[in-house]
Structures are given as structure tokens and as C-alpha cells.
Design an enzyme around this catalytic site. Structure first.
Site, PDB file in Angstrom:
ATOM      1  N   ASN A  28       0.865  -1.179   0.000  1.00  0.00           N
ATOM      2  CA  ASN A  28       0.000   0.000   0.000  1.00  0.00           C
ATOM      3  C   ASN A  28       0.905   1.235   0.000  1.00  0.00           C
ATOM      4  O   ASN A  28       1.447   1.613   1.039  1.00  0.00           O
ATOM      5  CB  ASN A  28      -0.891  -0.031   1.260  1.00  0.00           C
ATOM      6  CG  ASN A  28      -1.739   1.217   1.396  1.00  0.00           C
ATOM      7  OD1 ASN A  28      -1.840   2.026   0.474  1.00  0.00           O
ATOM      8  ND2 ASN A  28      -2.357   1.382   2.555  1.00  0.00           N
ATOM      9  N   LYS A  39       0.136   4.218  -0.351  1.00  0.00           N
ATOM     10  CA  LYS A  39      -0.564   5.402   0.185  1.00  0.00           C
ATOM     11  C   LYS A  39      -0.316   6.598  -0.728  1.00  0.00           C
ATOM     12  O   LYS A  39      -0.171   6.433  -1.938  1.00  0.00           O
ATOM     13  CB  LYS A  39      -0.128   5.674   1.627  1.00  0.00           C
ATOM     14  CG  LYS A  39      -0.227   4.422   2.503  1.00  0.00           C
ATOM     15  CD  LYS A  39      -0.142   4.717   3.959  1.00  0.00           C
ATOM     16  CE  LYS A  39      -0.101   3.415   4.726  1.00  0.00           C
ATOM     17  NZ  LYS A  39      -0.227   3.589   6.153  1.00  0.00           N
ATOM     18  N   HIS A  95      -9.562   0.699   4.687  1.00  0.00           N
ATOM     19  CA  HIS A  95      -8.298   0.898   5.419  1.00  0.00           C
ATOM     20  C   HIS A  95      -8.576   1.802   6.615  1.00  0.00           C
ATOM     21  O   HIS A  95      -9.437   2.682   6.555  1.00  0.00           O
ATOM     22  CB  HIS A  95      -7.264   1.540   4.484  1.00  0.00           C
ATOM     23  CG  HIS A  95      -5.896   1.581   5.081  1.00  0.00           C
ATOM     24  ND1 HIS A  95      -5.518   2.563   5.966  1.00  0.00           N
ATOM     25  CD2 HIS A  95      -4.830   0.761   4.952  1.00  0.00           C
ATOM     26  CE1 HIS A  95      -4.266   2.339   6.345  1.00  0.00           C
ATOM     27  NE2 HIS A  95      -3.825   1.255   5.738  1.00  0.00           N
ATOM     28  N   GLU A 100      -7.149   4.293   7.712  1.00  0.00           N
ATOM     29  CA  GLU A 100      -7.062   5.732   7.414  1.00  0.00           C
ATOM     30  C   GLU A 100      -8.347   6.225   6.746  1.00  0.00           C
ATOM     31  O   GLU A 100      -8.778   7.358   6.950  1.00  0.00           O
ATOM     32  CB  GLU A 100      -5.818   6.008   6.546  1.00  0.00           C
ATOM     33  CG  GLU A 100      -4.547   5.891   7.384  1.00  0.00           C
ATOM     34  CD  GLU A 100      -3.325   5.401   6.635  1.00  0.00           C
ATOM     35  OE1 GLU A 100      -3.286   5.478   5.401  1.00  0.00           O
ATOM     36  OE2 GLU A 100      -2.390   4.915   7.317  1.00  0.00           O
ATOM     37  N   GLU A 160      -5.485  -5.393  10.411  1.00  0.00           N
ATOM     38  CA  GLU A 160      -4.491  -4.356  10.662  1.00  0.00           C
ATOM     39  C   GLU A 160      -4.820  -3.638  11.969  1.00  0.00           C
ATOM     40  O   GLU A 160      -5.640  -2.701  11.983  1.00  0.00           O
ATOM     41  CB  GLU A 160      -4.497  -3.337   9.521  1.00  0.00           C
ATOM     42  CG  GLU A 160      -4.165  -3.925   8.174  1.00  0.00           C
ATOM     43  CD  GLU A 160      -3.594  -2.859   7.250  1.00  0.00           C
ATOM     44  OE1 GLU A 160      -2.442  -3.012   6.832  1.00  0.00           O
ATOM     45  OE2 GLU A 160      -4.280  -1.860   6.969  1.00  0.00           O
ATOM     46  N   GLY A 201       2.066   2.031  10.775  1.00  0.00           N
ATOM     47  CA  GLY A 201       2.976   3.172  10.645  1.00  0.00           C
ATOM     48  C   GLY A 201       3.643   3.581  11.951  1.00  0.00           C
ATOM     49  O   GLY A 201       4.229   4.654  12.040  1.00  0.00           O
ATOM     50  N   SER A 211       3.181  -2.334  10.392  1.00  0.00           N
ATOM     51  CA  SER A 211       4.629  -2.330  10.641  1.00  0.00           C
ATOM     52  C   SER A 211       5.304  -3.659  10.298  1.00  0.00           C
ATOM     53  O   SER A 211       6.218  -4.091  11.001  1.00  0.00           O
ATOM     54  CB  SER A 211       4.928  -1.921  12.090  1.00  0.00           C
ATOM     55  OG  SER A 211       4.511  -0.578  12.301  1.00  0.00           O
TER      56      SER A 211
HETATM   57  C1  PEP Z   1      -0.901   0.005   6.028  1.00  0.00           C
HETATM   58  O1  PEP Z   1      -1.039   1.186   5.843  1.00  0.00           O
HETATM   59  O2  PEP Z   1      -1.735  -0.776   5.561  1.00  0.00           O
HETATM   60  C2  PEP Z   1       0.245  -0.447   6.801  1.00  0.00           C
HETATM   61  C3  PEP Z   1       0.205  -1.669   7.262  1.00  0.00           C
HETATM   62  O3  PEP Z   1       1.261   0.452   7.009  1.00  0.00           O
HETATM   63  P1  PEP Z   1       2.684   0.144   7.710  1.00  0.00           P
HETATM   64  O4  PEP Z   1       3.212  -1.151   7.105  1.00  0.00           O
HETATM   65  O5  PEP Z   1       3.539   1.304   7.356  1.00  0.00           O
HETATM   66  O6  PEP Z   1       2.446   0.001   9.160  1.00  0.00           O
END
Ligand code: PEP
Length: 260
Positions: A12, A14, A100, A102, A172, A178, A218
Site C-alpha cells: 500500500n 498510500k 483501510h 485511514e 491491521e 505506521g 509495521s
Molecule cells: C498500512 O497502511 O496498511 C500499513 C500496514 O502500514 P505500515 O506497514 O507502514 O504500518
């Protein structure tokens, strides 16, 4: 015996990279795709870069797929700023990330909205990657199972067995996205097993056994192997680490030897 599930690792991106850096990253991943043989790879660039990334992947040959990061639940019409699932498909997308955290927290997407988008994506021929996960406050209050149950049941309501089997779920935990704080394999596996049980409740155990459930939050090259070793973790949704070909491929490689 569990149904075989092909591992799936999606990046992703973003709202990052520009066109030339996105094309370079996609070309690099496609060129080294063999490092993660047997793992389905998906790159999800910003919508405006879907086409050049899809073209770069086609030029490089191979089977790395492209996905959107969001899509409308409408087919077409007066919806300024929105992108229809069929438009993503038209540009070469096979997947679309929906719900997601976000989008849920910054843009107010509810389970009902995610459900509507999921149905629209499936109707258009896209494979939805539907995201769920609890916040830190919800985990600390002991509400992880309740939150994930509500999100799964709400976001996937009304899907028949064939649609559910096609759909990818991404667990997630919001506190891990993040932040550099990855869930332990035990924490992640526990929720993944819960999600599989919920999917069985929505359909059947046989269907649930075929649904791929990714972990996201992460994921890095140094923690991917222990996550990949968990029986119900079928891949990863990767944010930050997907912006570097080395890291993305190392994570994907960790899932290559995984047996479902
Ligand atoms: C994500 O945005 O789906 C995500 C898992 O981000 P990160 O790997 O940076 O934590």
C-alpha cells in the site's frame, strides 16, 4: 485438512512517490519477482499512477498485480472526485483495498460504507482487500474481539460463498500501522483465527478455510518470517516497507515457503 491458500503480499503505497519513482519501483519488483515465487504480489499506487504502474508491470512481464487504494460504491455519475471500481479495472487493476483504517478514521467510512464498496468492487470484477482492526484504546479495554466481530460482520454482510472466497481480509491493528509497533505473532494469530471463525459463521467452515487473511501493521523484513509461520496468516498488507523493493521482496519471500 486445511484448504490450500496462496500467500498474498500487497504494497500500500498510500499518497507517496511520484510517477517516475513509482514506475521504477514497480519495474524493480517485477524484475525480481522470482525471489518470492509462489506468493501473489500486488502493488497499490495512488489512483493517478495506476496506469503507468500497470504499464510498467506489463512491460516487465510476469504476474505482479496492481490494485487501487480505494474505490467508490457507485458505478458512475455525478460523484465529483470519486473513482468507480470499473475504472480501476479498466486501467488494469485486479485488486482494491477497502476500509483501510485511514479511510475509516480520516474519511468517516463506516462498516456499511465498506460493505457497499465491497459489493460494488466484486460486482465490477475486482478482488477487494477488506481491512479491519482495533485501536489501542479498544485493545486495552479488552474489546478487540468485539470490534473485529462488528467490522467483519458489517463489512462482509450479505456476501455469498463465492464472493467471500474471492475476498481478501486484512487484519491491521490500528496501533501497529505506521508506528513500528508490530503485533506479536501470538496476538496476530489469535485475531486471525477469530476472523476465520467469523467467516465460517457468515458462510461455512469450508469457505472460511479458503479466504486469505493478511496481517498489516509495521511488517518489516525482520518480523515477516515469524508472522508467516502462523497458520492463519496468509500474507501481508505492507505500508512503509513497500516503498523499497528490497524490503517488499524480503517480506514477500518470508511467505514463500508457507504451507497453509
Ligand atoms: C498500512 O497502511 O496498511 C500499513 C500496514 O502500514 P505500515 O506497514 O507502514 O504500518
Amino acid at each position: 485438512m486445511a484448504a490450500p491458500r496462496t500467500p498474498i503480499v500487497a504494497g500500500n503505497w498510500k499518497m507517496n512517490l511520484d510517477r517516475s519513482r513509482g514506475v521504477a519501483l514497480a519495474t524493480a519488483v517485477a524484475g525480481r519477482r522470482g525471489e518470492a515465487a509462489g506468493v501473489e504480489l500486488v502493488l497499490c499506487p495512488p489512483a493517478v499512477y495506476v496506469l503507468p504502474v500497470a504499464e510498467a508491470l506489463a512491460k516487465a512481464g510476469g504476474d505482479v498485480a496492481v490494485g487501487g487504494q480505494n474505490a467508490s460504491d457507485k458505478e458512475s455519475g455525478a460523484f465529483t472526485g470519486e473513482v468507480a471500481p470499473a475504472m480501476l479495472l479498466d486501467l488494469g487493476c485486479r485488486y482494491v483495498i477497502l476500509g483501510h483504517s485511514e479511510r475509516r478514521t480520516l474519511y468517516g467510512e463506516t462498516d456499511a460504507v465498506v460493505n457497499s464498496k465491497t459489493k460494488a468492487a466484486l460486482a465490477a470484477g475486482l478482488v477487494p482487500i477488506v481491512c479491519v482492526g482495533e485501536t489501542l484504546a479498544e485493545r486495552e479495554a479488552g474489546r478487540t474481539t468485539a470490534v473485529v466481530t462488528e467490522q467483519i460482520n458489517g463489512s462482509l454482510a450479505g456476501l455469498d460463498a463465492a464472493s467471500l472466497e474471492k475476498t481478501v481480509v486484512a487484519y491491521e491493528p490500528v496501533w501497529a500501522i505506521g508506528t513500528g509497533k508490530v503485533a506479536t505473532p501470538e496476538q496476530a494469530q489469535e485475531v486471525h483465527a477469530t476472523i476465520r471463525g467469523l467467516l465460517a459463521g457468515l458462510s461455512s467452515a469450508a469457505t472460511a478455510a479458503r479466504v486469505r487473511i493478511q496481517y498489516g501493521g509495521s511488517v518489516k523484513p525482520d518480523n515477516a518470517a515469524e508472522l508467516a509461520a502462523c497458520p492463519d496468516i496468509d500474507g501481508a498488507l505492507v505500508g512503509g516497507a513497500s516503498l523499497k523493493a528490497d524490503d517488499f521482496l524480503a517480506i514477500a519471500k518470508a511467505f514463500a515457503g508457507r504451507k497453509a
